[in-house]
Design an enzyme around this catalytic site. Sequence first.
Site, PDB file in Angstrom:
ATOM      1  N   HIS A 153      29.733 -25.507 128.587  1.00 33.16           N
ATOM      2  CA  HIS A 153      30.903 -25.461 129.481  1.00 33.16           C
ATOM      3  C   HIS A 153      30.559 -24.851 130.663  1.00 33.16           C
ATOM      4  O   HIS A 153      30.364 -23.635 130.789  1.00 33.16           O
ATOM      5  CB  HIS A 153      32.192 -25.464 128.840  1.00 33.16           C
ATOM      6  CG  HIS A 153      32.506 -23.860 128.565  1.00 33.16           C
ATOM      7  ND1 HIS A 153      31.815 -23.332 127.153  1.00 33.16           N
ATOM      8  CD2 HIS A 153      33.078 -22.811 128.804  1.00 33.16           C
ATOM      9  CE1 HIS A 153      32.326 -22.053 127.164  1.00 33.16           C
ATOM     10  NE2 HIS A 153      33.084 -21.848 127.925  1.00 33.16           N
ATOM     11  N   HIS A 157      32.236 -23.382 134.174  1.00 32.41           N
ATOM     12  CA  HIS A 157      33.761 -23.251 134.788  1.00 32.41           C
ATOM     13  C   HIS A 157      33.626 -23.534 136.394  1.00 32.41           C
ATOM     14  O   HIS A 157      32.795 -23.405 137.014  1.00 32.41           O
ATOM     15  CB  HIS A 157      33.746 -21.609 134.804  1.00 32.41           C
ATOM     16  CG  HIS A 157      33.779 -21.141 133.462  1.00 32.41           C
ATOM     17  ND1 HIS A 157      35.055 -20.780 132.761  1.00 32.41           N
ATOM     18  CD2 HIS A 157      32.791 -20.533 132.295  1.00 32.41           C
ATOM     19  CE1 HIS A 157      34.778 -20.573 131.490  1.00 32.41           C
ATOM     20  NE2 HIS A 157      33.531 -20.370 131.432  1.00 32.41           N
TER      21      HIS A 157
END
Length: 142
Positions: A101, A103
């Site tokens: 993931h 940010h």
Amino acid sequence: MAEDNCIFCKISSGQEPTSVLEMETDEFVIFKDIKPASQHHYLAVTKEHYTSLKALDKSHDPLVARMESGLKEFLTGKGISVQDALFGFHLPPFITVKHLHMHAIAPQSEMGFLSRLIFRPSVWFKTADDARVYLSQVESLQ
């Protein structure tokens, strides 16, 4: 391939009804981080399960570029400046969810002291640019 116990696999496949997907592509989804480091904190989470940036190689550079581009387009569409935003990845063991993931945190200038430490470009947090440099040095995993 999805991992049964991975919360990000469940979110990215739409199986987590409490999570609101802000944007979706064939490769990733974008949603709000549950522990925001600034006023706007979103995650781009891949639909395919990769444990982290360390599970990728140079062939994944276009994916990382599309994740960053998608986050920038999303933020811009919401009227959020990308000029004062931070884009990047934590590396193991400094990740709370073992699913790739990126940010997007804005405004970066308004992050608190602890968030500045957690998301400081370093050995454990790679900006999107640093991630691409890192990937350029990793031979194909195949």
